[in-house]
Structure formats: C-alpha cells, structure tokens
Write an enzyme that holds these catalytic residues in place. Structure first.
Site, mmCIF file in Angstrom:
data_model
loop_
_atom_site.group_PDB
_atom_site.id
_atom_site.type_symbol
_atom_site.label_atom_id
_atom_site.label_comp_id
_atom_site.label_asym_id
_atom_site.label_seq_id
_atom_site.Cartn_x
_atom_site.Cartn_y
_atom_site.Cartn_z
ATOM 1 N N GLU A 101 -7.095 0.892 -3.324
ATOM 2 C CA GLU A 101 -5.652 0.956 -3.576
ATOM 3 C C GLU A 101 -5.292 1.970 -4.661
ATOM 4 O O GLU A 101 -5.656 1.784 -5.829
ATOM 5 C CB GLU A 101 -5.167 -0.440 -4.009
ATOM 6 N N GLU A 150 3.617 -8.375 -2.344
ATOM 7 C CA GLU A 150 3.085 -8.467 -3.709
ATOM 8 C C GLU A 150 4.250 -8.130 -4.635
ATOM 9 O O GLU A 150 4.416 -6.978 -5.046
ATOM 10 C CB GLU A 150 1.922 -7.489 -3.903
#
Ligand code: LER
Ligand code: MN
Length: 271
Positions: free
Chosen positions: A153, A245
């Site tokens: 990520e 998220e």
C-alpha cells in the site's frame, strides 16, 4: 466487487480510521447493512483467539477480506526494513503468523504491507529498498505453501517516508509474483496526480482497495466521485474488495451505513 470495512480487535488502537467495538455487535451490524466481508487490523497475531474469530465470521456470514498489519508497526515498532536486525526478524515472524492465520480463515489469504514496511529516516532510500526486497524474498519463500497474497500500500508522506505513490509501489509489485497493489483512495488523493489517473496507471496490478474520502471520512461524506472511481476500477479489470477504512464520525454505525449506501449505488450485492 464486494464491500468490507476495517475492524480492529485492539482497544485504544493508535490508528483511528477503523471500527473498534465489541466484535459481535460490530459484525451483526455489518451483516445487517449487507457487508460481504471484514478486514481485521491485528497488532499481535500471536495474541488472537482464532477459533472465536472464525466462529464470529461464520455466525454473521462475513468473509475475511484481508488482514491489516499497520498496528504491529505503531504498537510494537516492528517493520520489514527496521535498522535493527532483531526487530526485522520479529516483524518477519509476525508476517508469517499473519499469513498462517489468513490461510486458515480464508481461501489463500491476503495480508497487507502498509506501515509495517518501515521508514527510511536517515538512511538512503536505496539501502531501505534493498532491505525491503530481501525481507520480501524471505517472506515469500517461507509462505509458499500458504500462497498468501501480499498487498503493498502506497501511504501518504505525513505517515511514512518510503513508498508514497503508486509509481513507487509498482517497482516491487512488478518484481514479486505474490505481491499486488493496495490502492487507498485517501492516500492517492494526497500523493498521486489524481486518484482516477492513479487507478488507470495501476491497472492489472491492483489487488485490493481501501476507500475513504479526501477527508478520510466514509465514502459519501467528502468530494470524491465514487461512480468514476468504481468505473475506472472495473475498466482495469478489478473485481475484488472495496474496504472502507474511514474515521468513524459521527459514529461508527453512521460511518458504515453512509459508506455502504454510497458504494451500493454502483455495486449491487452479489447473490
Ligand atoms: C493503512 O491501510 C493506512 O491506510 C495507513 O494510513 C495506516 O496509517
Ligand atoms: Mn489504507
């Protein structure tokens, strides 16, 4: 595509873009709202009652979409590029345990490499990159039987100084077979030319997606164009999870409700 949200088992986690609360209450609500899966952020994989977790997932009909690992960095200062060899070894052990758990709880398993890749600090980037590749090689070797997919990520510069953009992450994703890209719409908004262009660039390497607005609130509470994001992902051939998220404001219940309602306008529930 399927929809998940990030949940943590930790109390007082030092990372706030997730849902914390009693597992059965949170999973029950997620199931009622029509979530397909849940992503679990686990600080210490050696400290998890895996049977209890497996039962809760099955009771509420939720898949484990991925395991996130950033809390191992924030709570225990462990990372795959830590300057201290002992901390690096411990981080690898954690990652092997995360991989074992995710293979037990889902098909093959997906484990996120976010903050736990570590930072450069005073070290030259090339040196950190070399250590990262060494650790990745070792991890991939040791987890071959599980077949775990690792999701790398890009994270914005205010949180870490190593791998901020999609371009930077592509170097590793191209080199290692079981490493795919995790795109996070919040980080892309800060670091890439635009989240829409970054999705185009990431193309076939996308393995997972975190969704939140430019202000890190739930999709629907900011200024991103979700129809355009989902279209771009579909055109790239991505059919995996969108995992919310986001900061749980005004409450985690409302964050989950607005988030899934916004995404469901473009992603019908699979039967
Ligand atoms: C983790 O997925 C993430 O997006 C980071 O911001 C963690 O701090
Ligand atoms: Mn993220």
């Amino acid at each position: 595509m399927k929809i998940a949200a990030v949940y943590t088992l930790a109390k007082d986690a030092p990372f706030k873009a997730l849902v914390a609360g009693p597992m059965s209450e949170v999973f029950k609500l997620m199931s009622e709202l029509g979530f397909d899966g849940v992503e679990i952020n686990i600080p210490n994989p050696f400290d998890v009652d895996i049977r209890n977790l497996a039962k809760a997932l099955s009771d509420y009909g939720l898949e484990l979409s991925a395991i996130s690992t950033g809390l191992s960095y924030l709570v225990y200062d462990l990372s795959l590029t830590h300057p201290n060899e002992e901390k690096r070894r411990k981080s690898l052990e954690f990652f092997m345990k995360y991989s074992e758990m995710s293979a037990e709880l889902s098909n093959r398993g997906r484990v996120i490499i976010g903050l736990a890749r570590g930072k450069c600090g005073n070290r030259p980037r090339d040196e950190v990159s070399r250590i990262f590749k060494e650790s990745l090689r070792l991890l991939l070797e040791k987890t071959e039987d599980y077949g775990t997919i690792y999701l790398l990520e890009p994270i914005n510069r205010y949180e870490i100084d190593f791998i901020n953009t999609v371009d930077e992450a592509l170097e590793y994703v191209r080199e290692f077979n079981r490493v795919q890209l995790l795109l996070d719409t919040f980080h892309m908004t800060l670091e890439d030319e635009s989240p829409y262009k970054a999705i185009e660039k990431a193309g076939k390497f996308i393995g997972y997606v975190h969704v939140a607005e430019n202000n890190r609130l739930a999709p629907g509470m900011g200024m991103l164009d979700w129809e355009r994001i989902i279209c771009k992902l579909l055109i790239s051939g991505y059919h995996g999870y969108l995992s919310i998220e986001a900061i749980p404001r005004p409450s985690y219940e409302e964050m989950l409700r607005v988030g899934i309602e916004t995404l469901r306008k473009y992603i019908p529930k699979a039967r």
